[in-house]
Design a protein around this motif. Structure first.
Motif, PDB file in Angstrom:
ATOM      1  N   VAL A  29       0.933  -1.126  -0.082  1.00 31.79           N
ATOM      2  CA  VAL A  29       0.026   0.091   0.144  1.00 31.79           C
ATOM      3  C   VAL A  29       0.740   1.182   0.053  1.00 31.79           C
ATOM      4  CG1 VAL A  29      -1.637   1.315   1.358  1.00 31.79           C
ATOM      5  CG2 VAL A  29      -2.052  -1.028   0.977  1.00 31.79           C
ATOM      6  N   ILE A  30       1.886   1.215   0.847  1.00 29.93           N
ATOM      7  CA  ILE A  30       2.616   2.441   0.916  1.00 29.93           C
ATOM      8  C   ILE A  30       3.499   2.679  -0.540  1.00 29.93           C
ATOM      9  CG2 ILE A  30       4.642   3.516   2.208  1.00 29.93           C
ATOM     10  CD1 ILE A  30       4.082   1.795   4.662  1.00 29.93           C
ATOM     11  N   LEU A  31       4.023   1.565  -0.904  1.00 27.17           N
ATOM     12  CA  LEU A  31       4.924   1.879  -2.274  1.00 27.17           C
ATOM     13  C   LEU A  31       3.862   2.135  -3.305  1.00 27.17           C
ATOM     14  CD1 LEU A  31       7.408  -1.019  -1.885  1.00 27.17           C
ATOM     15  CD2 LEU A  31       7.782   1.414  -1.555  1.00 27.17           C
ATOM     16  N   TRP A  32       2.513   1.539  -3.410  1.00 26.34           N
ATOM     17  CA  TRP A  32       1.765   1.886  -4.572  1.00 26.34           C
ATOM     18  C   TRP A  32       1.155   3.391  -4.471  1.00 26.34           C
ATOM     19  CZ3 TRP A  32      -1.877  -2.980  -5.259  1.00 26.34           C
ATOM     20  CH2 TRP A  32      -0.992  -3.858  -5.994  1.00 26.34           C
ATOM     21  N   ALA A  33       1.118   3.790  -3.183  1.00 24.53           N
ATOM     22  CA  ALA A  33       0.803   5.119  -3.010  1.00 24.53           C
ATOM     23  C   ALA A  33       1.943   6.018  -3.348  1.00 24.53           C
ATOM     24  CB  ALA A  33       0.583   5.444  -1.561  1.00 24.53           C
ATOM     25  N   SER A  34       3.191   5.640  -3.050  1.00 24.63           N
ATOM     26  CA  SER A  34       4.283   6.613  -3.455  1.00 24.63           C
ATOM     27  C   SER A  34       4.347   6.543  -5.247  1.00 24.63           C
ATOM     28  CB  SER A  34       5.609   6.120  -3.045  1.00 24.63           C
ATOM     29  OG  SER A  34       5.968   4.823  -3.802  1.00 24.63           O
ATOM     30  N   ALA A  35       3.845   5.716  -5.794  1.00 30.52           N
ATOM     31  CA  ALA A  35       3.869   5.603  -7.224  1.00 30.52           C
ATOM     32  C   ALA A  35       3.031   6.768  -7.946  1.00 30.52           C
ATOM     33  CB  ALA A  35       3.343   4.329  -7.733  1.00 30.52           C
ATOM     34  N   PHE A  36       2.125   7.282  -7.223  1.00 37.06           N
ATOM     35  CA  PHE A  36       1.117   8.364  -7.747  1.00 37.06           C
ATOM     36  C   PHE A  36       1.985   9.727  -7.814  1.00 37.06           C
ATOM     37  CE2 PHE A  36      -1.852   5.378  -6.939  1.00 37.06           C
ATOM     38  CZ  PHE A  36      -2.904   5.566  -7.795  1.00 37.06           C
ATOM     39  N   VAL A  37       2.889   9.742  -6.816  1.00 30.77           N
ATOM     40  CA  VAL A  37       3.875  11.270  -6.712  1.00 30.77           C
ATOM     41  C   VAL A  37       4.783  10.943  -7.826  1.00 30.77           C
ATOM     42  CG1 VAL A  37       5.357  12.362  -5.120  1.00 30.77           C
ATOM     43  CG2 VAL A  37       3.354  11.297  -4.197  1.00 30.77           C
ATOM     44  N   SER A  38       5.356   9.761  -8.026  1.00 30.74           N
ATOM     45  CA  SER A  38       6.516   9.725  -8.773  1.00 30.74           C
ATOM     46  C   SER A  38       6.013   9.712 -10.539  1.00 30.74           C
ATOM     47  CB  SER A  38       7.012   8.328  -8.601  1.00 30.74           C
ATOM     48  OG  SER A  38       7.997   8.053  -7.457  1.00 30.74           O
ATOM     49  N   ILE A  39       4.901   9.406 -10.530  1.00 25.67           N
ATOM     50  CA  ILE A  39       4.304   9.153 -12.011  1.00 25.67           C
ATOM     51  C   ILE A  39       4.050  10.490 -12.256  1.00 25.67           C
ATOM     52  CG2 ILE A  39       2.125   8.735 -13.197  1.00 25.67           C
ATOM     53  CD1 ILE A  39       1.922   6.036 -11.737  1.00 25.67           C
ATOM     54  N   ARG A  40       3.457  11.600 -11.493  1.00 26.39           N
ATOM     55  CA  ARG A  40       3.500  13.064 -12.001  1.00 26.39           C
ATOM     56  C   ARG A  40       4.622  13.565 -12.379  1.00 26.39           C
ATOM     57  NH1 ARG A  40       0.152  16.106  -7.013  1.00 26.39           N
ATOM     58  NH2 ARG A  40      -1.537  14.532  -6.897  1.00 26.39           N
ATOM     59  N   SER A  41       5.906  13.300 -12.039  1.00 25.14           N
ATOM     60  CA  SER A  41       7.157  13.658 -12.557  1.00 25.14           C
ATOM     61  C   SER A  41       7.249  12.931 -13.854  1.00 25.14           C
ATOM     62  CB  SER A  41       8.443  13.403 -11.506  1.00 25.14           C
ATOM     63  OG  SER A  41       9.563  13.718 -12.290  1.00 25.14           O
ATOM     64  N   ALA A  42       7.396  11.659 -13.877  1.00 22.73           N
ATOM     65  CA  ALA A  42       7.707  10.788 -15.025  1.00 22.73           C
ATOM     66  C   ALA A  42       6.694  11.172 -16.246  1.00 22.73           C
ATOM     67  CB  ALA A  42       7.918   9.406 -14.886  1.00 22.73           C
ATOM     68  N   GLY A  43       5.575  11.242 -15.834  1.00 23.56           N
ATOM     69  CA  GLY A  43       4.509  11.376 -16.984  1.00 23.56           C
ATOM     70  C   GLY A  43       4.638  12.679 -17.787  1.00 23.56           C
ATOM     71  N   GLU A  44       5.348  13.715 -17.233  1.00 24.34           N
ATOM     72  CA  GLU A  44       5.482  14.861 -18.069  1.00 24.34           C
ATOM     73  C   GLU A  44       6.529  14.656 -19.119  1.00 24.34           C
ATOM     74  OE1 GLU A  44       6.890  17.749 -15.131  1.00 24.34           O
ATOM     75  OE2 GLU A  44       4.943  17.700 -14.156  1.00 24.34           O
ATOM     76  N   ALA A  45       7.459  13.611 -19.070  1.00 21.11           N
ATOM     77  CA  ALA A  45       8.387  13.533 -20.038  1.00 21.11           C
ATOM     78  C   ALA A  45       8.198  12.377 -21.020  1.00 21.11           C
ATOM     79  CB  ALA A  45       9.639  13.375 -19.504  1.00 21.11           C
ATOM     80  N   TYR A  46       7.264  11.431 -20.578  1.00 21.25           N
ATOM     81  CA  TYR A  46       7.002  10.110 -21.012  1.00 21.25           C
ATOM     82  C   TYR A  46       6.024   9.869 -21.449  1.00 21.25           C
ATOM     83  CZ  TYR A  46      11.873   8.709 -19.862  1.00 21.25           C
ATOM     84  OH  TYR A  46      13.495   8.789 -19.599  1.00 21.25           O
ATOM     85  N   SER A  47       5.397   9.351 -22.720  1.00 18.68           N
ATOM     86  CA  SER A  47       3.987   9.117 -22.975  1.00 18.68           C
ATOM     87  C   SER A  47       3.667   7.694 -22.364  1.00 18.68           C
ATOM     88  CB  SER A  47       3.996   8.713 -24.511  1.00 18.68           C
ATOM     89  OG  SER A  47       4.933   7.645 -24.916  1.00 18.68           O
TER      90      SER A  47
END
Length: 323
Positions: A29-47
């Protein structure tokens, strides 16, 4: 002459509760929640497709190294249908579609629709795997889903959603639930590490058509976005999916699905601490409802003692042993 007292039979020892499965679920649960924070950064540069492939490549490499070090080898033949199903539906389709959906709808709408997944998971588990639907599980999931809706409403923007985005979120929810239900039987024939490794590899192979896009976008992407993509592969994918499989092997798909309702609450907390995004009171209320529902769904109902023996536990509870 006195009669010696009759010795009373010793009370049956209460087995020690095994906390490994709940600890594994909490890690997920903790790691999947952290994924949403990381996706915000990576999703700006990657399709969407490139991000999914990069994440899966990092996850597969990490899992492969661990598998070789532990010398676990290949799972039995009976595990491969479940590995293929979970790999295609969950590791492959779900990750690509969810990334795409979050470009079409706001985060709140995506959270509300995708959180249909745990409900579908419980229903599919009951229908296809013969798992029960205990009253506490249904009650807890209802409370948690209401909390997810409140969080979604508090985060939803105006005019940012599209029919395509809503449809993609529904596909993501269906593939998520289907992937988990496919994975559950495979865990009877292989270790959590084996099932996760080869499921991740299956998803990677399915996403290989995005290889060219990944290479071109990686050449132009800023370093923080690429590091976040690698983080997504190593921790929310390799580690979190393995701890998920470990816990899933020791409980029902419905109960594990209910546990994931803690993710929205954790996302709100992490966004507050790491991104300085102060949550609105309605968002906090929804997060607390999510956690309350998870607590209800994970509790055990006390059975009635009719013969002086130990109470019968409610069907589908978490145990330290495999079902």
């Amino acid at each position: 002459m006195t009669t010696p007292p009759t010795a009373r039979p010793a009370a049956p020892a209460t087995p020690a509760r095994d906390w490994r499965a709940p600890a594994a679920a909490c890690t997920t649960v903790i790691l999947w929640a952290s994924a949403f924070v990381s996706i915000r950064s990576a999703g700006e540069a990657y399709s969407p497709g490139a991000l999914a492939l990069g994440r899966l490549l990092a996850g597969t490499l990490t899992l492969g190294v661990i598998l070789l070090v532990r010398r676990e080898g290949l799972p039995s033949r009976a595990a491969w249908p479940g590995i293929a199903g979970s790999g295609l539906l969950w590791f492959g389709l779900y990750m690509v579609v969810l990334n795409w959906a979050e470009q079409q709808v706001d985060a709140g709408t995506a959270a509300m629709i995708v959180n249909i997944g745990p409900i579908l998971m419980a229903l599919l588990g009951a229908k296809l795997l013969g798992e029960g639907l205990p009253r506490r599980l249904l009650t807890g999931m209802t409370v948690s889903f209401a909390g997810a809706v409140v969080v979604g409403l508090s985060m939803s923007g105006r005019g940012d959603s599209s029919a395509l985005g809503v449809l993609l979120c529904l596909v993501a929810a269906l593939s998520y639930a289907g992937g988990v239900v496919a994975q559950k039987p495979a865990l009877r024939h292989g270790s959590p590490l084996q099932i996760t490794t080869f499921g991740c590899l299956t998803g990677t192979v399915a996403c290989l058509p995005f290889s060219g896009v990944l290479v071109s976008e990686a050449a132009a992407a800023p370093l923080p976005a690429t590091l976040n993509m690698v983080y997504l592969g190593v921790f929310p994918t390799a580690l979190a999916f393995t701890t998920w499989a470990y816990a899933l092997a020791r409980t029902t798909a419905g109960r594990m699905g209910a546990t994931t309702y803690a993710v929205p609450a954790m996302v709100v907390l992490m966004s507050w601490l790491l991104l300085d995004e102060v949550p609105a009171p309605l968002t906090v209320t929804g997060g607390l409802l999510c956690l309350a529902g998870v607590a209800v769904s994970r509790t055990r109902a006390r059975g009635r003692r009719t013969d002086g023996g130990p109470a019968v536990a409610e069907a589908g509870q978490v145990t330290g042993d495999r079902p």
